[in-house]
Design an enzyme around this catalytic site. Structure first.
Site: not given
Ligand code: NAI
Length: 251
Positions: A152, A156
């Site tokens: 993640y 991101k």
């Protein structure tokens, strides 16, 4: 261009995406509420309609090229050519790196990075034609590093590079691209994080309230307000930026 501009918000059946869709509708946009399950998006559409706005529910997996093309075609014919895109759809598949599976790595990359790429590529010609466009990508404070989120965090951070390059390539067409990096926002996603950590959501919120400089956790409306600013006509000289919406300077 028609007087009503069209906005697409992905992952808008609930959470931050739903709040963004509601806010853009109240700002005067016709809003396409895109999510995996069209029926789940209906709740957001009904809320927008109840407040006097205009919206349609569109079911699509943002990581699927054909579904993205079909979704954007539908938006064009039912609401008009999109000039605002909020790439908000997201998932978490947390684990410490040594335990992370390739499937969990790929799933997260696919929704956040491939999804944002496919959606943006599908709408950029509409924005160029309108000589106006606003792209907002949902990053996260996890881009700065977060234990248990190597996939993640990489996705991101990747979205921040994606945003800056879009800003450079599309600027001369009146199109801006910016990223918002929220901190702790009270949604189903953070409730799931609490569950994974074996904590009560209320305890995770209480810990957040102690750690976050403004003394509270974020609400989806905090992010929606920032999207509203970045999507506005007057924000045309703000591009390629990452705005941390996290109640303080750090993640
Ligand atoms: P959420 O889990 O409540 O909502 C995410 C929505 O995205 C869901 O409705 C889900 O069905 C949809 N979605 C997932 N995969 C999709 C796909 N392939 N195609 C279309 N839709 C898909 O999450 P939340 O908290 O509202 O997060 C929204 C965005 O904000 C995400 O990108 C998340 O990573 C980001 N974010 C959230 C933070 C938080 O504290 N809640 C903090 C920082 C970033």
């Amino acid at each position: 261009m028609s007087s009503t501009r069209t906005a697409i918000v992905t992952g808008a059946a609930r959470g931050i995406g739903a709040a963004v869709a509601l806010r853009l509708a109240s700002d005067g946009y016709a809003v396409a509420v895109v999510d995996l399950d069209e029926t789940a998006s209906e709740a957001t559409v009904e809320q927008i309609a109840a407040e006097g706005g205009r919206a349609v529910a569109v079911g699509a997996d943002v990581a699927d090229e054909q579904q993205v093309r079909a979704a954007v075609d539908r938006v064009r014919s039912e609401l008009g050519a999109p000039v605002v895109l909020v790439n908000n759809a997201g998932i978490i598949r947390d684990n410490l790196m040594f335990k992370m599976t390739v499937e969990d790595w790929n799933a997260v990359m696919s929704v956040h990075l491939r999804g944002a790429f496919l959606m943006t590529r599908a709408v950029q010609a509409d924005m160029v034609e309108a000589k106006f466009g606003r792209i907002v990508n949902m990053s996260s404070t996890a881009a700065l590093g977060n234990r248990g989120q190597v996939n993640y965090s990489a996705a991101k951070a990747g979205l921040q590079g994606f945003t800056k390059t879009l800003a450079i390539e599309l600027g001369k067409f009146g199109v801006t691209a910016n990223a918002i990096a929220p901190g702790f926002i009270r949604t189903d996603m953070t409730a799931a994080t609490a569950a994974r950590m074996g904590m009560d959501f209320a305890d995770l919120i209480a810990a957040g309230e102690k750690a976050i400089p403004v003394g509270r956790v974020g609400e989806p409306e905090d992010v929606a307000h920032t999207v509203s600013f970045l999507a506005s006509q007057d924000a045309g000289f703000v591009s390629g930026q990452v705005i941390y919406v996290s109640g303080g300077p750090q993640g």
